[in-house]
Design a protein around this motif. Structure first.
Motif, PDB file in Angstrom:
ATOM      1  N   ARG A 131       0.943  -1.221   0.551  1.00 40.34           N
ATOM      2  CA  ARG A 131      -0.148  -0.054  -0.182  1.00 40.34           C
ATOM      3  C   ARG A 131       0.529   1.232   0.165  1.00 40.34           C
ATOM      4  O   ARG A 131       0.525   2.380  -0.640  1.00 40.34           O
ATOM      5  CB  ARG A 131      -0.755  -0.035   0.928  1.00 40.34           C
ATOM      6  N   LEU A 140       1.712   1.542  -3.932  1.00 44.60           N
ATOM      7  CA  LEU A 140       1.068   2.010  -4.475  1.00 44.60           C
ATOM      8  C   LEU A 140       0.764   3.746  -3.757  1.00 44.60           C
ATOM      9  O   LEU A 140       0.254   4.313  -5.185  1.00 44.60           O
ATOM     10  CB  LEU A 140       0.235   1.359  -4.069  1.00 44.60           C
ATOM     11  N   LYS A 141       0.829   3.734  -3.175  1.00 49.61           N
ATOM     12  CA  LYS A 141       0.458   5.191  -2.829  1.00 49.61           C
ATOM     13  C   LYS A 141       1.124   6.108  -2.551  1.00 49.61           C
ATOM     14  O   LYS A 141       1.351   7.258  -4.184  1.00 49.61           O
ATOM     15  CB  LYS A 141       0.297   5.807  -0.891  1.00 49.61           C
ATOM     16  N   ILE A 193       1.029   6.958  -6.647  1.00 50.10           N
ATOM     17  CA  ILE A 193       0.057   7.374  -8.006  1.00 50.10           C
ATOM     18  C   ILE A 193       0.159   8.804  -7.477  1.00 50.10           C
ATOM     19  O   ILE A 193      -0.264   9.584  -7.921  1.00 50.10           O
ATOM     20  CB  ILE A 193      -1.562   6.812  -6.604  1.00 50.10           C
ATOM     21  N   GLY A 194       0.534   9.246  -6.339  1.00 47.76           N
ATOM     22  CA  GLY A 194       1.031  10.190  -5.577  1.00 47.76           C
ATOM     23  C   GLY A 194       1.792  10.764  -6.798  1.00 47.76           C
ATOM     24  O   GLY A 194       1.882  12.150  -6.736  1.00 47.76           O
ATOM     25  N   GLU A 249       0.417  11.899 -10.251  1.00 51.87           N
ATOM     26  CA  GLU A 249      -0.295  12.775 -10.003  1.00 51.87           C
ATOM     27  C   GLU A 249       0.101  14.044 -10.116  1.00 51.87           C
ATOM     28  O   GLU A 249       0.258  14.849  -9.941  1.00 51.87           O
ATOM     29  CB  GLU A 249      -1.037  12.758  -8.619  1.00 51.87           C
ATOM     30  N   LYS A 255      -4.706  14.962   2.023  1.00 49.97           N
ATOM     31  CA  LYS A 255      -4.802  13.920   0.867  1.00 49.97           C
ATOM     32  C   LYS A 255      -4.166  12.391   0.657  1.00 49.97           C
ATOM     33  O   LYS A 255      -4.258  12.053  -0.715  1.00 49.97           O
ATOM     34  CB  LYS A 255      -3.314  15.149  -0.214  1.00 49.97           C
ATOM     35  N   ASP A 256      -2.391  12.709   1.719  1.00 47.56           N
ATOM     36  CA  ASP A 256      -2.245  11.354   2.177  1.00 47.56           C
ATOM     37  C   ASP A 256      -2.952  10.353   2.147  1.00 47.56           C
ATOM     38  O   ASP A 256      -3.108   8.977   1.333  1.00 47.56           O
ATOM     39  CB  ASP A 256      -0.876  11.499   2.768  1.00 47.56           C
ATOM     40  N   LEU A 310      -5.259   9.393  -0.947  1.00 49.99           N
ATOM     41  CA  LEU A 310      -4.416   8.479  -1.859  1.00 49.99           C
ATOM     42  C   LEU A 310      -4.267   7.097  -1.288  1.00 49.99           C
ATOM     43  O   LEU A 310      -3.986   6.016  -2.369  1.00 49.99           O
ATOM     44  CB  LEU A 310      -2.876   9.191  -2.050  1.00 49.99           C
ATOM     45  N   PHE A 311      -4.388   7.139  -0.348  1.00 50.47           N
ATOM     46  CA  PHE A 311      -4.548   5.611   0.534  1.00 50.47           C
ATOM     47  C   PHE A 311      -5.738   4.747  -0.455  1.00 50.47           C
ATOM     48  O   PHE A 311      -5.316   3.902  -0.459  1.00 50.47           O
ATOM     49  CB  PHE A 311      -3.946   5.205   2.446  1.00 50.47           C
TER      50      PHE A 311
END
Lengths: 161, 375
Positions: free
Chosen positions: A147, A150-151, A154-155, A158, B110-111, B114-115
């Motif tokens: 996770r 992945l986070k 994605i961040g 973005e 925001k974090d 995203l999770f």
């Protein structure tokens, strides 16, 4: 398990199995072979596997067969070619799901498997531990690390977009 | 234990702690009445008692924490809380705390979002070849060789039926002996006619190692059988060609027949009015009179035999003799087919005596075994 139950397991779980394996190895022919092999193994043990446990048996068998295939191919292709583009990004993304599935492909195989089992099939930690042979704390740790990756992926995407 | 001046202190302490029962108290008081000096000492004991003083910690207030001071969520464990939230592992009170934390620190939301996006949504992928995975309800294995297995099963039933029920075994035995032209076939009333008188011992066929040639000179031999209207006529044997036939130590009579047929050159017409021994029947060129194809191409019959042996009997293609196909090959294929279909391990064998004559057929399925004598 009766033949009727065996055939019902084909209807109920072959799609999920195929999806799970295909997402891990990304080769349709090999994924089909693994599914065929998995159901052949189930057919051999059709009298001993209880229908209530058949889904777990199928995913466990497919998982271990798939891991064998991946590791065999890793030895053939060489270490340097594995995850060479781990932190690289494609230029264009259509939606978040596409980004996410690109990210999942960059995960280590175990982290990818446990997250797929968790998200695709909704398995509990305990069920995932039974399928993969990992302990429950290990499953949690792998999901946690996956996770986090992945986070961050994605961040960063973005941010780029 | 009685109280005396050596152990009275123990009694005193127990008395002051209230651990003496009434009888012991009465005994103690009696002892004190007799020892007044010790009674005074006991009263001194009663006066020795430490009273606790009230001592308070002065810095209590500095140690107190409010709920906001409890380090439930901080920078180091925030991600862990976020993942626990999306995995559904948080307890209700922890969710409240997380929401409060996000409210207190809006930059962290925001974090958290995203999770929340890391949850995978399954693709619409389906396995299209489900029918190849399914099994028939009868429990039969469907494979590439299904057709061959069914054909084999049908053939096996026919062959077993013929071998065990519909065969005149006595007739086979007599034909077998007739074909071998043994002199000891007198019990079958075979009459050996020789144009030039051949001594009986000269007809003994030598073994390969013995190399004892037949002494009689190249005289044709005509075999006649007096019974059953069976007759082999105009069957001329070249004695010089018969060198390696055996009569006693050969283990396989059918091999003798083959060797004989290979060595002999028929100079007339072979007339066999009755069927040859079915169990040893070879559909060879010699018997059915087919001329060898010198073009190098297989005939339809040869092709069929080769395919059958390759596909059903699983023989090595390089070793397959397309000219030879026996009933036993078919029976063997049939038994293998039934074994494949029903998962049994049946065996069908011929049993020979010491002279190489088939005496019985043996069938064994693992759970059921029986022999059928041919005599």
């Amino acid at each position: 398990m009766t033949v009727e139950e065996y055939n019902k397991s084909v209807d109920d779980y072959s799609d999920g199995l195929y999806r799970f394996v295909l997402k891990n190895i990304k080769d349709k022919d090999k994924a089909k072979d693994i599914i065929q092999d998995t159901y052949e193994k189930l057919w051999i043990k059709v009298e001993t596997v209880m229908y209530e446990k058949v889904k777990s048996y199928l995913f466990s068998t497919a998982y271990h067969t798939m891991i064998d295939v991946i590791r065999k191919e890793t030895r053939i292709t060489g270490f340097d070619e594995v995850n060479a583009d781990k932190h690289s990004h494609s230029e264009q993304y259509s939606d978040l799901n596409e980004v996410l599935h690109e990210a999942i492909n960059k995960l280590p195989e175990v982290q990818r498997s446990v997250i797929l089992l968790r998200d695709y099939e909704g398995y509990s930690y305990h069920e995932i531990s039974e399928i993969t042979g990992l302990s429950e704390p290990q499953v949690k740790v792998y999901i946690y690390r996956g996770r986090i990756f992945l986070k961050k992926y994605i961040g960063s995407v973005e941010t780029l977009v | 234990m009685d109280i005396n001046r050596q152990n009275f202190e123990t009694y005193f302490i127990d008395y002051l702690d209230g651990r003496l029962d009434p009888g012991q108290v009465a005994e103690l008081l009696s002892f004190l009445g007799k020892n007044p000096d010790l009674e005074r000492e006991l009263k001194e004991f009663e006066n020795i008692q430490i009273k606790p003083r009230e001592i308070l910690f002065p810095g209590k207030e500095s140690l107190r924490k409010t709920i906001s001071d409890i380090p439930v969520i901080n920078e180091s464990n925030f991600e862990e809380y976020c993942i626990a939230k999306i995995e559904g592992d948080l307890r209700a009170k922890d969710e409240v705390i997380l929401e409060q934390y996000l409210a207190d620190f809006p930059g962290k939301r925001k974090d958290f979002e995203l999770f929340a996006k890391t949850i995978l949504q399954p693709d619409t992928i389906f396995f299209k070849d489900k029918t190849s995975l399914k099994k028939p309800y009868a429990g039969l294995m469907i494979g590439r060789r299904t057709m061959w297995a069914y054909v084999s099963a049908a053939a096996s039933i026919v062959i077993l039926f013929i071998l065990f029920i519909g065969t005149d075994w006595k007739l086979f035995q007599k034909k077998n002996q007739l074909a071998l032209s043994e002199t000891e076939s007198s019990n079958q009333k075979t009459e050996l006619v020789q144009k030039n008188i051949v001594p009986p011992e000269s007809e003994k066929i030598t073994e390969p190692g013995n190399k004892e040639l037949i002494s009689n000179k190249e005289k044709p031999v005509i075999l006649k059988e007096s019974g059953d209207n069976r007759e082999l006529s105009n069957f001329i044997l070249e004695h010089s060609q018969i060198e390696t036939l055996t009569t006693e130590k050969s283990p396989r009579r059918d091999l003798i027949i083959e060797k004989t047929l290979e060595k002999l050159e028929p100079k007339g017409i072979i007339q066999v009015k009755q069927p040859v021994l079915l169990a040893d029947l070879r559909f060879s060129r010699e018997i059915i009179g087919e001329q060898p194809d010198k073009s190098g191409f297989l005939t339809i019959r040869q092709f069929a035999i080769r395919e059958f042996k390759s596909k059903v009997l699983l023989e090595d293609e390089e070793k397959i003799n397309p000219d030879r196909f026996s009933v036993w090959d078919m029976a063997d294929a049939g038994v293998k087919g039934v074994n494949k279909l029903v998962g049994w391990n049946m065996e069908l064998d011929k049993i020979y005596d010491e002279k190489g004559i088939i005496t019985a057929l043996a069938f064994n399925s693992g759970t059921l075994a029986f022999n059928t004598s041919l005599k």
